[in-house]
Scaffold this motif. Structure first.
Motif, PDB file in Angstrom:
ATOM      1  N   GLY A  20       6.928  -1.703  -5.291  1.00  0.00           N
ATOM      2  CA  GLY A  20       6.533  -2.659  -4.267  1.00  0.00           C
ATOM      3  C   GLY A  20       5.257  -3.396  -4.579  1.00  0.00           C
ATOM      4  O   GLY A  20       4.934  -3.670  -5.728  1.00  0.00           O
ATOM      5  N   ALA A  21       4.526  -3.697  -3.519  1.00  0.00           N
ATOM      6  CA  ALA A  21       3.291  -4.470  -3.650  1.00  0.00           C
ATOM      7  C   ALA A  21       2.091  -3.545  -3.539  1.00  0.00           C
ATOM      8  O   ALA A  21       2.130  -2.538  -2.842  1.00  0.00           O
ATOM      9  CB  ALA A  21       3.232  -5.535  -2.567  1.00  0.00           C
ATOM     10  N   SER A  22       1.024  -3.922  -4.228  1.00  0.00           N
ATOM     11  CA  SER A  22      -0.241  -3.189  -4.166  1.00  0.00           C
ATOM     12  C   SER A  22      -1.286  -4.094  -3.544  1.00  0.00           C
ATOM     13  O   SER A  22      -1.448  -5.237  -3.969  1.00  0.00           O
ATOM     14  CB  SER A  22      -0.709  -2.797  -5.571  1.00  0.00           C
ATOM     15  OG  SER A  22       0.247  -1.998  -6.217  1.00  0.00           O
ATOM     16  N   GLU A  23      -2.008  -3.581  -2.556  1.00  0.00           N
ATOM     17  CA  GLU A  23      -3.077  -4.357  -1.938  1.00  0.00           C
ATOM     18  C   GLU A  23      -4.321  -4.230  -2.808  1.00  0.00           C
ATOM     19  O   GLU A  23      -4.866  -3.148  -2.977  1.00  0.00           O
ATOM     20  CB  GLU A  23      -3.362  -3.871  -0.519  1.00  0.00           C
ATOM     21  CG  GLU A  23      -4.316  -4.786   0.219  1.00  0.00           C
ATOM     22  CD  GLU A  23      -4.485  -4.405   1.678  1.00  0.00           C
ATOM     23  OE1 GLU A  23      -4.754  -5.315   2.483  1.00  0.00           O
ATOM     24  OE2 GLU A  23      -4.357  -3.207   2.005  1.00  0.00           O
ATOM     25  N   ILE A  24      -4.757  -5.345  -3.374  1.00  0.00           N
ATOM     26  CA  ILE A  24      -5.918  -5.356  -4.262  1.00  0.00           C
ATOM     27  C   ILE A  24      -7.191  -5.545  -3.444  1.00  0.00           C
ATOM     28  O   ILE A  24      -8.183  -4.848  -3.643  1.00  0.00           O
ATOM     29  CB  ILE A  24      -5.791  -6.476  -5.321  1.00  0.00           C
ATOM     30  CG1 ILE A  24      -4.449  -6.360  -6.080  1.00  0.00           C
ATOM     31  CG2 ILE A  24      -6.982  -6.442  -6.273  1.00  0.00           C
ATOM     32  CD1 ILE A  24      -4.195  -5.040  -6.797  1.00  0.00           C
ATOM     33  N   LEU A  25      -7.151  -6.489  -2.547  1.00  0.00           N
ATOM     34  CA  LEU A  25      -8.214  -6.732  -1.569  1.00  0.00           C
ATOM     35  C   LEU A  25      -7.506  -6.877  -0.229  1.00  0.00           C
ATOM     36  O   LEU A  25      -6.297  -7.126  -0.206  1.00  0.00           O
ATOM     37  CB  LEU A  25      -8.939  -8.054  -1.873  1.00  0.00           C
ATOM     38  CG  LEU A  25      -9.768  -8.157  -3.129  1.00  0.00           C
ATOM     39  CD1 LEU A  25     -10.258  -9.596  -3.302  1.00  0.00           C
ATOM     40  CD2 LEU A  25     -10.957  -7.204  -3.078  1.00  0.00           C
ATOM     41  N   PRO A  26      -8.222  -6.782   0.867  1.00  0.00           N
ATOM     42  CA  PRO A  26      -7.546  -7.062   2.125  1.00  0.00           C
ATOM     43  C   PRO A  26      -6.865  -8.441   2.074  1.00  0.00           C
ATOM     44  O   PRO A  26      -7.496  -9.426   1.692  1.00  0.00           O
ATOM     45  CB  PRO A  26      -8.689  -7.045   3.152  1.00  0.00           C
ATOM     46  CG  PRO A  26      -9.704  -6.125   2.531  1.00  0.00           C
ATOM     47  CD  PRO A  26      -9.619  -6.396   1.046  1.00  0.00           C
TER      48      PRO A  26
END
Length: 163
Positions: A20-26
């Motif tokens: 899936g997706a990874s949150e790098i910054l908010p």
């Protein structure tokens, strides 16, 4: 009989894969192509902007109100990443000025091209060195691995911002 061949990502040991997706910054995420083309996944994260860091057709669901930009990058060390970084980072910066925006940067596997673009954003926005940006992104997405040519071009980009 199927002609399906597993992608290199599906051959990566499970514990090293980033699904899936990874949150790098908010409000700033990195993913692979399959996530970027999945309407349910995009809706779940509230994605409003997508930056595609790859060549070819990307089937972003048309029924979703998503702003998009595409940069025709190959995942090759000598692909011209640096030429696209000013406008790619501007796209991300502009989107994130809206407090309701959520930005997804993707490539085919979410490993090299997309993570390089996000590293460039961190360099431009926060004045980080390429090494700092890469290390940070790797803490947020374990599979992140910009190719050696992109790492060199991130350094060129950082140098150009200091002039």
């Amino acid at each position: 009989m199927s002609n399906w061949t597993p992608s290199p990502m599906s051959q990566t040991p499970y514990q090293l894969r980033t699904p899936g997706a990874s949150e790098i910054l908010p409000r700033l995420y990195v993913s692979d192509l399959s996530f970027a083309e999945n309407p349910a996944a995009l809706t779940t994260l509230g994605i409003t902007h997508i930056l595609s860091a790859m060549r070819g057709y990307v089937a972003i669901p048309h029924e979703l109100p998503i702003h998009r930009a595409q940069y025709p990058l190959e995942d090759l060390p000598f692909s011209e990443l640096a030429a696209h970084l000013p406008s790619a980072t501007a796209f991300i910066r502009s989107a994130l000025h809206d407090p309701n925006a959520r930005v997804l940067v993707h490539c085919m596997e979410g490993v090299s091209r997309s993570t390089s673009v996000v590293c460039a954003f961190l360099i431009a926005e926060y004045g980080w060195t390429p090494a700092q940006a890469i290390q940070y992104v790797k803490t947020r997405r374990r599979s992140a691995e910009p190719n050696f040519g992109f790492v060199q071009q991130l350094q060129e980009y950082a140098d150009s911002l200091r002039r």
